[in-house]
Scaffold this motif. Sequence first.
Motif, PDB file in Angstrom:
ATOM      1  N   LEU A 136       1.019  -1.062   0.123  1.00  0.00           N
ATOM      2  CA  LEU A 136      -0.029   0.074   0.006  1.00  0.00           C
ATOM      3  C   LEU A 136       0.833   1.186   0.201  1.00  0.00           C
ATOM      4  O   LEU A 136       0.504   2.161  -0.846  1.00  0.00           O
ATOM      5  N   ARG A 137       2.009   1.356   0.950  1.00  0.00           N
ATOM      6  CA  ARG A 137       2.621   2.488   0.920  1.00  0.00           C
ATOM      7  C   ARG A 137       3.666   2.626  -0.451  1.00  0.00           C
ATOM      8  O   ARG A 137       3.855   3.555  -0.790  1.00  0.00           O
ATOM      9  N   ARG A 138       3.885   1.654  -1.035  1.00  0.00           N
ATOM     10  CA  ARG A 138       4.721   1.466  -2.519  1.00  0.00           C
ATOM     11  C   ARG A 138       3.874   1.977  -3.454  1.00  0.00           C
ATOM     12  O   ARG A 138       4.480   2.764  -4.288  1.00  0.00           O
ATOM     13  N   TYR A 173       2.770   5.616  15.345  1.00  0.00           N
ATOM     14  CA  TYR A 173       1.446   5.685  14.539  1.00  0.00           C
ATOM     15  C   TYR A 173       2.155   6.746  13.158  1.00  0.00           C
ATOM     16  O   TYR A 173       2.716   7.357  13.683  1.00  0.00           O
ATOM     17  N   GLY A 174       1.182   6.497  12.267  1.00  0.00           N
ATOM     18  CA  GLY A 174       1.395   7.460  11.119  1.00  0.00           C
ATOM     19  C   GLY A 174       0.021   7.917  10.709  1.00  0.00           C
ATOM     20  O   GLY A 174      -0.801   7.831  11.265  1.00  0.00           O
ATOM     21  N   THR A 175       0.090   8.604   9.674  1.00  0.00           N
ATOM     22  CA  THR A 175      -1.070   9.114   9.056  1.00  0.00           C
ATOM     23  C   THR A 175      -1.530   8.617   7.694  1.00  0.00           C
ATOM     24  O   THR A 175      -0.355   8.570   6.759  1.00  0.00           O
ATOM     25  N   VAL A 189      -4.116   7.917  -1.169  1.00  0.00           N
ATOM     26  CA  VAL A 189      -3.117   8.812  -1.673  1.00  0.00           C
ATOM     27  C   VAL A 189      -1.778   8.718  -1.329  1.00  0.00           C
ATOM     28  O   VAL A 189      -0.590   8.840  -2.016  1.00  0.00           O
ATOM     29  N   ASP A 190      -1.561   8.837  -0.020  1.00  0.00           N
ATOM     30  CA  ASP A 190      -0.305   8.901   0.636  1.00  0.00           C
ATOM     31  C   ASP A 190      -0.225   8.236   2.032  1.00  0.00           C
ATOM     32  O   ASP A 190      -1.422   8.337   2.596  1.00  0.00           O
ATOM     33  N   LEU A 191       0.917   7.751   2.547  1.00  0.00           N
ATOM     34  CA  LEU A 191       0.994   7.390   4.080  1.00  0.00           C
ATOM     35  C   LEU A 191       2.114   8.336   4.633  1.00  0.00           C
ATOM     36  O   LEU A 191       3.265   8.069   4.231  1.00  0.00           O
ATOM     37  N   LEU A 192       1.864   8.839   5.710  1.00  0.00           N
ATOM     38  CA  LEU A 192       2.892   9.703   6.548  1.00  0.00           C
ATOM     39  C   LEU A 192       3.408   8.947   7.604  1.00  0.00           C
ATOM     40  O   LEU A 192       2.594   8.069   7.974  1.00  0.00           O
ATOM     41  N   PRO A 193       4.756   8.954   7.636  1.00  0.00           N
ATOM     42  CA  PRO A 193       5.399   8.124   8.811  1.00  0.00           C
ATOM     43  C   PRO A 193       5.248   8.639  10.027  1.00  0.00           C
ATOM     44  O   PRO A 193       5.819   8.493  11.238  1.00  0.00           O
ATOM     45  N   HIS A 194       4.124   9.816  10.243  1.00  0.00           N
ATOM     46  CA  HIS A 194       3.918  10.502  11.591  1.00  0.00           C
ATOM     47  C   HIS A 194       2.777  10.636  11.803  1.00  0.00           C
ATOM     48  O   HIS A 194       1.850  10.887  10.801  1.00  0.00           O
ATOM     49  N   ARG A 195       2.365  11.229  12.919  1.00  0.00           N
ATOM     50  CA  ARG A 195       0.778  11.610  13.320  1.00  0.00           C
ATOM     51  C   ARG A 195       1.255  12.823  14.056  1.00  0.00           C
ATOM     52  O   ARG A 195       1.170  13.028  15.181  1.00  0.00           O
ATOM     53  N   SER A 196       1.205  13.940  13.356  1.00  0.00           N
ATOM     54  CA  SER A 196       1.469  15.561  13.836  1.00  0.00           C
ATOM     55  C   SER A 196       0.419  16.333  13.133  1.00  0.00           C
ATOM     56  O   SER A 196       0.207  16.273  12.002  1.00  0.00           O
ATOM     57  N   SER A 197       0.194  17.542  13.788  1.00  0.00           N
ATOM     58  CA  SER A 197      -0.566  18.470  13.170  1.00  0.00           C
ATOM     59  C   SER A 197       0.396  19.441  12.195  1.00  0.00           C
ATOM     60  O   SER A 197      -0.037  19.685  10.771  1.00  0.00           O
TER      61      SER A 197
END
Length: 261
Positions: free
Chosen positions: A140-142, A168-170, A181-189
């Motif tokens: 999914l990430r690739r 956790y990521g986003t 669309v995208d997977l972010l490696p972090h969970r932050s504003s």
Amino acid sequence: MGKRTLLAPLAGVRILGVECGGGGWVVSAAGPGHGTCPACGTPSRSRHSTYLRRLQDLPSQGARVTVQIRTARLRCRNPGCDRQVFAEPLLGVAEPRLRRTRHLADLALLLGHHVGGRPAEQVLARLGMPISDDTVLRWLRRFAGQDIASPVRVLGIDDWAWRKGRTYGTIMVDLERRAVVDLLPHRSSAGTADWLQGHPEVEVISRDRHGLYAEGARAGAPQARQVADRFHLIQNLRERIEQQLSRLGRPLRAGARPQQR
């Protein structure tokens, strides 16, 4: 109907034989024997050597199918190219370095998009295609966003676990196309705001009730309208019902769910 016709979907691959053994089927095949250098684009048919590539394919009547493709290493015919040897591409059959055919990868990605990693692992195993949930998430990430050429108008934002309870990521989802669309490696504003600033076409943001995403959406996409998704609306309704029943001394029984319209 011969074996070449039965296995015709493996475009550009010559089927050499089919054997049954070890609880599954083994298909012997050979690649096209030519390709284009990925560095300079020069076509080549000059063979340097060969190697055997083993790919897991869609099952047959619940039995595992393995495709063994004799793949050629080709010499680049461009004297000025730094890449002297490259492997012939198996276009439409398998992506580079993956050990599954594109048919199987597409099915795993479809299940991963709709039900998630662990449920996809369980369904695939039942269908005779054992793939771990970690592999589904890596795919999914690739492939996230590769097929999304149009702007994202309605965006879904939620968190997902690299390691449950720890990291956790986003996840960013195009809700109109139902595609990641995208997977972010972090969970932050801040990370959410940075991503949204690069996508000013977003008009609607469906998010969970996490304050970080609300703050990130306000900072990164002030033009977008924020809404709560259906799952978190139902979850919020359940919490309110539990609070009301707790005040009345009548706790909600285990396993009960509020009715959904």
